[in-house]
Design a protein around this motif. Sequence first.
Motif, short mmCIF file in Angstrom:
data_model
loop_
_atom_site.label_atom_id
_atom_site.label_comp_id
_atom_site.label_asym_id
_atom_site.label_seq_id
_atom_site.Cartn_x
_atom_site.Cartn_y
_atom_site.Cartn_z
N LEU A 4 54.71 36.71 -15.20
CA LEU A 4 54.63 38.09 -14.93
C LEU A 4 56.14 38.66 -14.34
CD1 LEU A 4 51.24 38.32 -12.78
CD2 LEU A 4 51.77 39.45 -15.15
N VAL A 5 56.57 37.71 -13.68
CA VAL A 5 58.04 38.21 -13.19
C VAL A 5 58.99 38.06 -14.38
CG1 VAL A 5 59.92 37.40 -12.09
CG2 VAL A 5 57.98 37.25 -10.71
N ALA A 6 58.69 37.14 -15.42
CA ALA A 6 59.52 36.95 -16.45
C ALA A 6 59.48 38.29 -17.48
CB ALA A 6 59.22 35.37 -17.11
N ALA A 7 58.36 38.76 -17.58
CA ALA A 7 58.05 39.81 -18.13
C ALA A 7 58.46 40.97 -17.70
CB ALA A 7 56.57 40.15 -18.47
N GLY A 8 59.06 41.10 -16.58
CA GLY A 8 59.48 42.29 -15.86
C GLY A 8 58.92 42.94 -15.08
N HIS A 9 57.39 42.58 -14.48
CA HIS A 9 56.67 43.21 -13.84
C HIS A 9 57.03 42.86 -12.07
CE1 HIS A 9 53.57 44.21 -16.77
NE2 HIS A 9 53.76 43.06 -17.20
N GLU A 10 56.83 43.72 -11.39
CA GLU A 10 57.16 43.68 -9.75
C GLU A 10 55.88 43.01 -9.17
OE1 GLU A 10 57.76 46.41 -5.91
OE2 GLU A 10 57.93 47.32 -7.88
N VAL A 11 55.86 41.85 -8.51
CA VAL A 11 54.78 40.96 -8.30
C VAL A 11 54.66 40.90 -6.77
CG1 VAL A 11 53.59 38.83 -8.65
CG2 VAL A 11 54.72 39.87 -10.26
N THR A 12 53.56 41.07 -6.08
CA THR A 12 53.45 40.63 -4.50
C THR A 12 52.29 39.74 -4.64
OG1 THR A 12 54.01 42.75 -3.77
CG2 THR A 12 52.56 41.54 -2.50
N ASP B 167 56.28 26.95 -2.21
CA ASP B 167 57.31 26.67 -3.32
C ASP B 167 57.00 27.17 -4.44
OD1 ASP B 167 55.66 24.49 -3.70
OD2 ASP B 167 57.05 22.86 -3.08
N VAL B 168 55.64 27.30 -4.81
CA VAL B 168 55.32 27.78 -6.14
C VAL B 168 55.82 29.26 -6.39
CG1 VAL B 168 53.19 28.46 -7.46
CG2 VAL B 168 53.44 26.29 -6.44
N VAL B 169 55.88 30.09 -5.46
CA VAL B 169 56.10 31.52 -5.53
C VAL B 169 57.68 31.64 -6.01
CG1 VAL B 169 56.20 33.72 -4.29
CG2 VAL B 169 54.47 32.01 -3.80
N PRO B 170 57.93 32.38 -7.05
CA PRO B 170 59.24 32.60 -7.30
C PRO B 170 60.20 33.22 -6.27
CG PRO B 170 57.89 33.19 -9.01
CD PRO B 170 57.01 33.10 -7.87
N GLY C 74 50.26 30.32 -10.01
CA GLY C 74 51.58 30.38 -9.71
C GLY C 74 52.09 30.32 -11.20
N VAL C 75 51.63 29.73 -12.21
CA VAL C 75 52.14 30.01 -13.67
C VAL C 75 51.93 31.43 -13.95
CG1 VAL C 75 52.01 29.14 -16.01
CG2 VAL C 75 51.55 27.43 -14.14
N PHE D 208 55.91 37.88 -0.64
CA PHE D 208 54.86 36.75 -0.35
C PHE D 208 54.29 36.90 0.87
CE2 PHE D 208 53.53 32.48 1.27
CZ PHE D 208 52.16 32.28 0.73
N HIS D 209 52.86 37.14 1.11
CA HIS D 209 52.11 37.08 2.27
C HIS D 209 51.26 35.91 2.35
CE1 HIS D 209 53.56 41.26 3.00
NE2 HIS D 209 53.51 41.59 1.70
N GLN D 210 51.29 34.95 3.50
CA GLN D 210 50.33 34.04 3.86
C GLN D 210 49.44 34.63 4.50
OE1 GLN D 210 51.74 30.50 5.71
NE2 GLN D 210 49.92 29.67 6.03
N MET D 211 48.22 34.53 3.94
CA MET D 211 46.94 35.73 4.38
C MET D 211 45.76 35.36 3.62
SD MET D 211 47.14 39.87 3.48
CE MET D 211 48.27 40.24 4.65
#
Length: 319
Positions: free
Chosen positions: A20-28, A39-42, A14-15, A47-50
């Motif tokens: 990664l998001v703050a650095a501008g990456h596209e995250v899944t 609630d950890v996911v920004p 989560g951290v 997000f996929h619960q999988m």
Amino acid sequence: MKLLVTGGAGYIGGVVVHQLVAAGHEVTVIDDLSSGYADVVPAGVEFHQMDVHDVAKVLTPDAGFDGVLHFAAKIEVGESVKYPERFWDTNVRGTLTLLDAVRAARVPRFIFSSTGSMYRATAEPSTEETEVAPQNPYAATKLMVDLMLAGEAAGHGLGAVTLRYFNAAGAVGHLGERHDPESHLIPIVLQVAAGKRDKLALYGDDYDTPDGTCVRDYIHVEDLASAHLLALDAIKPGRHEIYNLGNGNGFSNLEVIEAVRAVTGHPVPVELQARRPGDVVVGISSSAKARRELGWEPRRPDLHDIIRSAWEFYSARLG
């Protein structure tokens, strides 16, 4: 980069996702939430619960991912001894399934979340060349994945990095340890300080250490996470590199207890008990390779700072 993070709703994952998001990456993110929290996911992150075994539903050849950061794993050592088959299934078979999808989708970068607990314990700081001798199924599964990654790099050109953590601790705002049951020393001592446990069981005070208690290398989770972003930039095609991540300093159990008392201002009653079989006496990391090759430097090495951040997180959750 477009990145897939498995186990991205967990403590360390989560951290990393937030950085990664703050650095501008596209995250899944995929996470089965067996030990993570949604609630950890920004906000705004897909997000996929999988389960990791189903990752090919998201990691498809046309998805265009540039890299995978793999945190999804079972981690409790005691559970691994009692139910090793669960760890082989999730940590080994799950990772093999993930690597099949990575190969099919031609993803060039892979970062693996691993552990320094696989090293044979010595009085000296562990380097990447220290003998590997897993003492439990959990550590053995992590070693198995390293063998897989070495093969993927040599056989298929994957660029892979294994990051072997020592003792992650601390919190970043609302992101902290929420294990159930809790098995890590610092959050357990904080529970005692908060009155949620009557006392702390201290297992042995007659070890060959300065104060007789076991010594561990604690690293702030924020510092740990930053190494993943550096590793993304350093990955080389067809290479599998291993880096240890730790402060390079050891803190004894008694030092942790005293630091919790100082930070919280609360008493921490302690009950001395017999040594636990299998406890490592001293576990300290040499992170010289990560410093040299990744340019990584822990920015929050102070034990009191680590504990203070964890206490702020824990206190906020108590309301």
